[in-house]
Design a protein around this motif. Structure first.
Motif, short mmCIF file in Angstrom:
data_model
loop_
_atom_site.label_atom_id
_atom_site.label_comp_id
_atom_site.label_asym_id
_atom_site.label_seq_id
_atom_site.Cartn_x
_atom_site.Cartn_y
_atom_site.Cartn_z
N GLU A 294 0.82 -1.20 0.00
CA GLU A 294 0.00 0.00 0.00
C GLU A 294 0.86 1.26 0.00
O GLU A 294 2.00 1.26 0.46
N LYS A 295 0.24 2.30 -0.47
CA LYS A 295 0.90 3.60 -0.36
C LYS A 295 0.93 4.04 1.09
O LYS A 295 0.24 3.48 1.95
N GLN A 296 1.68 5.06 1.29
CA GLN A 296 1.95 5.48 2.66
C GLN A 296 0.91 6.48 3.16
O GLN A 296 0.41 7.31 2.41
N ALA A 297 0.57 6.41 4.42
CA ALA A 297 -0.26 7.44 5.04
C ALA A 297 0.67 8.37 5.81
O ALA A 297 1.71 7.97 6.30
N THR A 298 0.28 9.60 5.91
CA THR A 298 1.13 10.55 6.63
C THR A 298 0.70 10.64 8.07
O THR A 298 -0.15 9.90 8.53
N GLY A 299 1.28 11.57 8.77
CA GLY A 299 0.88 11.80 10.15
C GLY A 299 1.79 11.08 11.11
O GLY A 299 2.89 10.67 10.76
N ARG A 300 1.28 10.88 12.31
CA ARG A 300 2.16 10.41 13.36
C ARG A 300 2.53 8.95 13.19
O ARG A 300 3.42 8.45 13.85
N PHE A 301 1.83 8.23 12.33
CA PHE A 301 2.15 6.83 12.14
C PHE A 301 3.09 6.64 10.95
O PHE A 301 3.34 5.54 10.53
N GLU A 302 3.55 7.75 10.42
CA GLU A 302 4.34 7.69 9.21
C GLU A 302 5.48 6.69 9.30
O GLU A 302 5.70 5.89 8.39
N GLU A 303 6.19 6.73 10.43
CA GLU A 303 7.36 5.86 10.54
C GLU A 303 7.00 4.39 10.44
O GLU A 303 7.69 3.61 9.78
N ASP A 304 5.91 4.02 11.12
CA ASP A 304 5.47 2.64 11.04
C ASP A 304 5.12 2.26 9.60
O ASP A 304 5.41 1.16 9.14
N PHE A 305 4.48 3.20 8.91
CA PHE A 305 4.09 2.92 7.53
C PHE A 305 5.31 2.74 6.63
O PHE A 305 5.36 1.83 5.81
N ILE A 306 6.27 3.62 6.81
CA ILE A 306 7.48 3.55 5.99
C ILE A 306 8.18 2.21 6.23
O ILE A 306 8.59 1.53 5.30
N GLU A 307 8.24 1.84 7.49
CA GLU A 307 8.88 0.58 7.87
C GLU A 307 8.12 -0.61 7.25
O GLU A 307 8.73 -1.51 6.68
N LYS A 308 6.81 -0.55 7.37
CA LYS A 308 5.99 -1.64 6.83
C LYS A 308 6.13 -1.71 5.31
O LYS A 308 6.28 -2.79 4.74
N ARG A 309 6.09 -0.55 4.65
CA ARG A 309 6.21 -0.55 3.19
C ARG A 309 7.56 -1.09 2.77
O ARG A 309 7.68 -1.83 1.80
N LYS A 310 8.57 -0.72 3.51
CA LYS A 310 9.92 -1.22 3.19
C LYS A 310 9.94 -2.75 3.29
O LYS A 310 10.40 -3.43 2.37
N ARG A 311 9.43 -3.28 4.42
CA ARG A 311 9.44 -4.74 4.59
C ARG A 311 8.71 -5.43 3.43
O ARG A 311 9.14 -6.45 2.91
N ARG A 312 7.60 -4.83 3.03
CA ARG A 312 6.80 -5.48 1.99
C ARG A 312 7.41 -5.30 0.61
O ARG A 312 7.27 -6.16 -0.26
N LEU A 313 8.10 -4.16 0.40
CA LEU A 313 8.81 -3.98 -0.87
C LEU A 313 9.93 -5.02 -0.98
O LEU A 313 10.21 -5.54 -2.06
N ILE A 314 10.56 -5.33 0.15
CA ILE A 314 11.63 -6.34 0.16
C ILE A 314 11.06 -7.70 -0.26
O ILE A 314 11.63 -8.39 -1.11
N LEU A 315 9.91 -8.06 0.32
CA LEU A 315 9.30 -9.34 -0.04
C LEU A 315 8.90 -9.35 -1.52
O LEU A 315 9.06 -10.35 -2.21
N TRP A 316 8.37 -8.22 -1.96
CA TRP A 316 7.96 -8.11 -3.35
C TRP A 316 9.18 -8.30 -4.25
O TRP A 316 9.15 -9.05 -5.23
N MET A 317 10.25 -7.61 -3.88
CA MET A 317 11.49 -7.68 -4.65
C MET A 317 12.05 -9.10 -4.65
O MET A 317 12.50 -9.60 -5.69
N ASN A 318 11.97 -9.78 -3.49
CA ASN A 318 12.44 -11.17 -3.43
C ASN A 318 11.66 -12.05 -4.40
O ASN A 318 12.21 -12.95 -5.03
N HIS A 319 10.36 -11.80 -4.47
CA HIS A 319 9.57 -12.58 -5.40
C HIS A 319 10.02 -12.31 -6.84
O HIS A 319 10.12 -13.24 -7.65
N MET A 320 10.28 -11.05 -7.14
CA MET A 320 10.74 -10.68 -8.49
C MET A 320 12.04 -11.39 -8.84
O MET A 320 12.16 -12.01 -9.89
#
Lengths: 560, 560
Positions: free
Chosen positions: A277-303
């Protein structure tokens, strides 16, 4: 200003600031200017929070909605192969309609552009290098249409999720649209020179993609917030380092999104999982960035682990190009790639082994049942794990903290009658209180180490599984054409040669699908084994830490 | 037939079939014939379940209630010492009004008689060997009264719980009623021969009960259901074995209840904890029997470890008498014991050490604050632990079982595409599912090993703490009499001798209270240390078992 909206698809929250929405549910949106693809609003159960803007349709009054809902001129037929028998833009199965701006300079706005803003921009011209299923043949000036508002809104997430929600659309629409019909019927001319070639060979368990001669992996690290235009625009840049070059390139979400769409265009019979998912802003931003990174890594591994996807030229460009000018050139080249959709089928080299089409059909039906059940159980586990995260952050933490507080309170009471208060005992009880408060915090922290990773992997598999109904559908369409042509041939209405050609090309589709099924199974085994091992390992470590904390605390009572 | 009722006291449920009720809350009772002291009904929050019959008052229409509420003839004054300055039967502080039948043959009905049935029996004559505060001097034929319905309903639990809810009653009523006023004022004649004697000596931390010369403990085992009258009456019999005789006697709850009431009569300044609740019938019977047994054991431990209570003749009779005829004789003898209440004070031997009354008063005030805070924190921990039990049986179990189910479901999906299904992996995942289902069950079982025992001990301490406000009150009354007599002596209205006598006897009360405080602290330290150690030890064992289960499961993935 708040507006009414309707949920187009079911969305399940994965973070505490998100809320669940159900398909067809009525919603209230507090501000129709979405932030990074997320609306803030309230569902019909009174829960407030974020949900993806692309999952909902804002309800306008009738006079306005008429403009967008109607006036779709049916496309002209292009002879035997109709590219738009059912309007792709009205089908929920449409793969990521995507409007690149003519000018690459506008590139930088993607991350920040809300989907609603896109909706209101009806003047944008679909097509050109942006839309897969219109290119290259549908660059027909007669084909003008306006997509329904909610179809324009699709992002990579929603479009592929919708794959598993196929409903009322024409039976062979994706088959036809994908170009596989054209390929099977022999309407895609053999090219003089095909640079690409992907081989399917026979493994013990049937057809499989030939392994890439140069396997590699790729790290994604260090998401960094960047600003542009004196801080007005912000975006996150990731350091992407493929193992075979060792040279990092820096990529943004929009680059991933571009790559994703190229993959969707090109690899008809391959399951390309959606991006996180795209990122949401605000105070949870860091968690989102971290989550997106983890999932991009999995996506990349699949690629990188996919024998076909990992060899794609556009992917290579994405992984290696570090120069802006070169990037634009390579991007245009990839967008002008003719070997997409139907033509991609021409690049496949299949083994000579005979396969009975009936057998193949049965094998695929079995896989279809399996994929359906797996989709359900992955959804179930996702739901349970999400709930468990919530319990860890809420109920579990709270219970242990309350227990901790109560022990502390006992210890405080014991200190109130000084001559009779045993300091050592009071300290031990007070320490026990703090230990349980700690254990509460440990429960709240634990999902970072186990459940989040499980959810990441499950999300990847949701994306992969969501594509299979469509891909299987292509195969079904091809089978139907073989049967039809056989009947026509039997009735003397078709040359045996032509019928044989159709059967032969259908074999190619069958081999490709079996190779993809086989790859899915192989990866699934590896991934789920690792997922379970990682989960259990972290769970063991967690309960061991709890035991250690309690043991240390118990020792405080020794010798009292 | 359901009737309306009002909660007289707050009751906190400790089992899932019980419900919380708040003081003054309106309730509906489904059947006004209570079963073993429990009503089934609904509270104002719509929760349905059991609550103690003695905690509620059934709301009748006015014409009926008039009969019970009025027509209380004030007792005649017995000179300077009035035994009923505030009617004991209208005071919530009254200690267990208790009506034994004239005839011992009716003895067997106690366990089964519902409190409401007792209520309707207005013809019963209070007094004789049943009622502590009327005996021996109040055997005055002029004193007739009818208790208010809800006062008659008190059982051992509610009456002592009420100790901490002292509210609007006359300031010195319990002081006066207990006989301590009479003792302090010198109105209790010294007896010619006092067989009993309890010594207070000076320890490091102040006055303390002299240890019993023959300390012993006592086991309670093997609760067994017995029947009478061809199965119409059922009751539970416990095997009670004191360590110093080693010979078991068999006792029922009613025997314990009899003993408890003897102790209440006799030991004015000693905190006698209430008995565990009576048993509820039905499908939870076994749990109740088990719980009552555990709590009777704790109660018994408190008795045997108390230097004064453990030496009481009636207690000895309870522990040793195995013969029916002897039992009745001993029972009557104990009920005719004259050294109760005020007279019990005559049996106390105090040290010669001088204690400044001001200091004693301060010491007692400190203890009072401590006891209040401890009562609060014990209540808090009870509440938290009860909630935690509920979570273990409900939420925790459910979450882990859901996770287990989801894993099983994944494994089932994986078996659906046979050539590609890896049996070993599927087995491992399925086993992981069963492991988490097991862990869910372990969570549900765990309270038996830790929280239940903690709640048992906390319940004992609630009972002990509930008595202290009253006991401290006695001391306050004595102090006031000292000050008053000193003033009268200063004003020449009282002989110095008489004033000195009052001061001296007040010292006895002060020493006794301090000895009891000291004993409480000593036991509290031991009990809470053991409670915390036992809890932590069981918690460690629990989480270790979880770790072991998970480790065994993780090993199933090795070599896949």
């Amino acid at each position: 200003m708040s507006v009414k909206a309707k949920a187009l698809y079911t969305f399940q929250s994965e973070n505490k600031e998100e809320i669940n929405i159900q398909e067809n549910e009525e919603l209230v949106i507090f501000d129709e200017n979405s932030v990074d693809g997320w609306f803030q609003g309230e569902n019909s159960r009174g829960e407030r929070g974020l949900f993806p803007a692309s999952y909902v349709e804002i309800i306008r009054n009738r006079s306005n909605s008429n403009v967008t809902d109607s006036s779709i001129s049916p496309p002209s037929s292009l002879g035997k192969v109709s590219y738009f028998p059912s309007l792709p833009n009205t089908s929920p199965n449409l793969q990521h309609p995507y409007y690149d701006d003519e000018d690459d300079d506008d590139w930088d706005d993607w991350d920040d552009r809300s989907t609603v803003v896109e909706d209101s921009d009806h003047t944008r011209n679909p097509g050109a290098n942006g839309h897969a299923h219109q290119s290259p043949m549908s660059n027909n000036p007669n084909v003008h249409y306006r997509a329904k508002p909610h179809m324009e809104r699709q992002d990579s997430v929603s479009s592929s999720r919708k794959g598993s929600m196929v409903g009322s659309w024409n039976r062979f629409s994706s088959f036809v649209r994908s170009g596989v019909e054209a390929f099977v019927l022999g309407d895609v001319p053999m090219m003089a020179k095909i640079a690409e070639s992907y081989t399917i060979d026979m493994g013990l368990l049937g057809p499989r993609w030939k392994e890439s001669p140069q396997p590699f992996c790729c790290s994604i690290e260090d998401p960094t917030k960047q600003t542009k235009f004196k801080g007005i625009k912000t975006y996150i840049s990731y350091r992407v380092t493929p193992s075979h070059t060792g040279r990092p390139v820096y990529r943004r979400y929009k680059h991933f999104d571009w790559l994703y769409n190229r993959l969707l265009h090109k690899f008809t019979v391959i399951s390309v999982p959606h991006l996180p998912e795209k990122q949401a802003t605000g105070r949870f931003e860091e968690d989102f960035i971290e989550k997106r990174k983890r999932r991009l890594i999995l996506w990349m591994n699949h690629m990188t682990s996919h024998p076909v996807l990992s060899q794609y030229e556009g992917f290579e460009h994405f992984l290696m190009c570090a120069d802006d000018k070169q990037w634009k050139l390579g991007k245009r080249r990839a967008e002008k790639d003719e070997m997409v959709g139907a033509h991609f089928m021409l690049t496949l080299q299949i083994p000579n082994e005979h396969q009975d089409l009936q057998d193949v059909e049965e094998r695929i039906d079995t896989f279809k049942s399996f994929a359906k059940k797996m989709d359900d159980s992955v959804m179930q586990l996702t739901h349970v794990a999400s709930e468990l995260v919530r319990k860890h952050l809420g109920g579990f933490r709270k219970e242990f903290q309350r227990l901790g507080n109560a022990f502390q309170s006992i210890s405080q009471a014991f200190m109130l009658d000084p001559p009779h208060c045993s300091d050592a005992l009071n300290n031990a009880i007070s320490h026990t209180g703090r230990t349980y408060e700690n254990i509460g915090e440990m429960f709240a922290e634990q999902p970072k180490y186990d459940l989040f990773h499980m959810l990441d992997k499950l999300s990847l598999y949701q994306g992969l599984l969501a594509n299979f109904p469509d891909i299987i559908h292509l195969q079904k369409g091809a089978f139907a054409k073989v049967k039809e042509s056989q009947r026509m041939s039997d009735e003397g209405k078709m040359d045996q040669d032509e019928s044989d050609g159709i059967r032969k090309r259908c074999r190619t589709v069958g081999f490709a699908l079996q190779a993809e099924m086989s790859h899915f199974h192989q990866q699934r085994e590896v991934d789920f084994k690792h997922m379970m091992q990682a989960y259990l390992t972290e769970q063991i470590a967690f309960y061991q830490r709890v035991v250690q904390q309690l043991e240390r605390t118990l020792r405080m009572y020794d010798g009292l």
